[in-house]
Design a protein around this motif. Structure first.
Motif, mmCIF file in Angstrom:
data_model
loop_
_atom_site.group_PDB
_atom_site.id
_atom_site.type_symbol
_atom_site.label_atom_id
_atom_site.label_comp_id
_atom_site.label_asym_id
_atom_site.label_seq_id
_atom_site.Cartn_x
_atom_site.Cartn_y
_atom_site.Cartn_z
ATOM 1 N N VAL A 125 64.614 34.949 53.818
ATOM 2 C CA VAL A 125 64.523 33.215 53.254
ATOM 3 C C VAL A 125 62.857 32.900 53.047
ATOM 4 N N LEU A 126 62.048 33.453 53.890
ATOM 5 C CA LEU A 126 60.684 33.255 53.825
ATOM 6 C C LEU A 126 60.140 33.988 52.565
ATOM 7 N N ALA A 127 60.599 35.485 52.563
ATOM 8 C CA ALA A 127 60.129 36.165 51.348
ATOM 9 C C ALA A 127 60.507 35.863 50.181
ATOM 10 N N THR A 128 61.716 35.390 49.958
ATOM 11 C CA THR A 128 62.459 34.826 48.727
ATOM 12 C C THR A 128 61.832 33.608 48.462
ATOM 13 N N THR A 129 61.376 32.970 49.073
ATOM 14 C CA THR A 129 60.700 31.498 48.761
ATOM 15 C C THR A 129 59.326 31.468 48.757
ATOM 16 N N ALA A 130 58.434 32.404 49.073
ATOM 17 C CA ALA A 130 57.112 32.616 49.182
ATOM 18 C C ALA A 130 56.266 32.748 48.030
ATOM 19 N N ARG A 131 56.912 33.181 47.099
ATOM 20 C CA ARG A 131 56.423 33.428 45.813
ATOM 21 C C ARG A 131 55.262 34.447 45.645
ATOM 22 N N ILE A 132 55.555 35.488 46.183
ATOM 23 C CA ILE A 132 54.599 36.612 46.353
ATOM 24 C C ILE A 132 54.745 37.507 45.287
ATOM 25 N N PRO A 133 53.691 37.718 44.490
ATOM 26 C CA PRO A 133 53.879 38.703 43.359
ATOM 27 C C PRO A 133 54.203 40.103 43.490
ATOM 28 N N ALA A 134 54.849 40.636 42.859
ATOM 29 C CA ALA A 134 55.195 42.047 42.859
ATOM 30 C C ALA A 134 53.962 42.833 42.756
ATOM 31 N N PHE A 135 52.966 42.534 42.121
ATOM 32 C CA PHE A 135 51.766 43.064 41.863
ATOM 33 C C PHE A 135 50.512 42.184 41.509
ATOM 34 N N GLU A 136 49.391 42.621 41.809
ATOM 35 C CA GLU A 136 48.313 41.841 41.574
ATOM 36 C C GLU A 136 47.806 42.104 40.117
ATOM 37 N N PRO A 137 48.047 40.968 39.068
ATOM 38 C CA PRO A 137 47.351 41.361 37.920
ATOM 39 C C PRO A 137 45.844 41.832 37.939
ATOM 40 N N ARG A 138 45.357 42.704 37.140
ATOM 41 C CA ARG A 138 44.123 43.030 36.974
ATOM 42 C C ARG A 138 43.257 41.893 35.992
ATOM 43 N N PRO A 139 42.185 41.823 36.322
ATOM 44 C CA PRO A 139 41.363 40.726 35.816
ATOM 45 C C PRO A 139 41.194 41.003 34.207
ATOM 46 N N ALA A 140 41.138 40.069 33.613
ATOM 47 C CA ALA A 140 41.037 40.353 31.912
ATOM 48 C C ALA A 140 39.776 41.137 31.571
ATOM 49 N N ALA A 141 39.637 42.157 31.052
ATOM 50 C CA ALA A 141 38.436 42.817 30.311
ATOM 51 C C ALA A 141 37.791 41.754 29.494
ATOM 52 N N PRO A 142 36.457 41.625 29.469
ATOM 53 C CA PRO A 142 35.378 40.741 28.776
ATOM 54 C C PRO A 142 35.691 41.147 27.107
ATOM 55 N N VAL A 143 36.055 40.388 26.157
ATOM 56 C CA VAL A 143 35.925 40.832 24.768
ATOM 57 C C VAL A 143 34.628 41.067 24.191
ATOM 58 N N GLU A 144 34.656 42.375 23.731
ATOM 59 C CA GLU A 144 33.238 42.685 23.133
ATOM 60 C C GLU A 144 32.823 41.987 21.880
ATOM 61 N N GLY A 145 31.506 41.517 21.739
ATOM 62 C CA GLY A 145 31.182 40.712 20.661
ATOM 63 C C GLY A 145 31.065 39.444 20.716
ATOM 64 N N GLY A 146 31.555 38.968 21.974
ATOM 65 C CA GLY A 146 31.654 37.542 22.057
ATOM 66 C C GLY A 146 32.558 36.778 21.260
ATOM 67 N N ALA A 147 32.228 35.251 20.993
ATOM 68 C CA ALA A 147 33.027 34.340 20.576
ATOM 69 C C ALA A 147 32.548 34.423 19.023
#
Length: 148
Positions: A125-147
Motif C-alpha cells: 500500500v505504501l509503495a504504490t502510493t508513495a510516488r517513488i520514481p522508477a529512476f532518477e532523471p539526469r539533470p539536463a545538459a546546458p545548451v551550448e551557445g546560450g540563448a
C-alpha cells in the motif's frame, strides 16, 4: 523535498512499525486467550517476522541505492535467504527444546504468518502510493551557445 532514498526508507520503516504493532497486539491476545506460553510464542514469532523482513528490506534498499543494476538479483537472493533464515530459526528452536515446552509453537507460527501478511500489505500500500520514481532523471545538459 524528499529524496527517493528517504521515501523508500520511510516505506520500509512504516511497514516495520505496523508489523511490530500487530505483533504486540497478538501477544496481548495470546496472553489473554491462552496464557504465558502462547504470549511468549507470539512475541518470539513477531520478533522473527519483523527482524527477518526488516533486515531483508533494508538490505535490498541499500543495494538498490549502491548498485541499481544488481537490485533485482539481490532481492531474489534476499527472499531466498529470508525463507532459509526462518527455517533455520525454527530448527534451532525445535532442537533447543523450547518449542512446545516454553513456547507455544502454534502462536509462533500465527505470529510469523500475521507478521508476513501485515508487512506485505503495508509495504504494498505504501509503495504504490508513495510516488517513488522508477529512476532518477539526469539533470539536463546546458545548451551550448546560450540563448538566441
Amino acid at each position: 523535498m524528499l529524496t527517493t532514498e528517504t521515501r523508500t526508507h520511510r516505506v520500509v520503516l512504516r511497514a516495520a512499525l505496523v508489523a511490530a504493532a500487530a505483533a504486540v497486539l497478538l501477544v496481548v491476545v495470546a496472553a489473554l486467550g491462552a496464557g504465558s506460553s502462547a504470549a511468549l510464542g507470539a512475541a518470539v514469532g513477531g520478533v522473527i517476522a519483523v527482524g527477518v523482513f526488516a533486515f531483508g528490506s533494508f538490505a535490498v534498499e541499500l543495494v538498490s541505492r549502491l548498485m541499481p543494476t544488481a537490485s533485482l538479483l539481490f532481492a531474489m537472493l534476499t527472499y531466498t535467504f529470508q525463507v532459509v533464515a526462518m527455517a533455520l530459526v525454527f530448527v534451532a528452536l525445535n532442537e533447543s527444546g523450547l518449542l512446545d515446552d516454553e513456547l507455544d509453537s502454534t502462536w509462533v507460527g500465527i505470529a510469523i504468518i500475521l507478521g508476513a501478511f501485515v508487512w506485505m500489505t503495508v509495504q504494498i500500500v505504501l509503495a504504490t502510493t508513495a510516488r517513488i520514481p522508477a529512476f532518477e532523471p539526469r539533470p539536463a545538459a546546458p545548451v551550448e551557445g546560450g540563448a538566441r
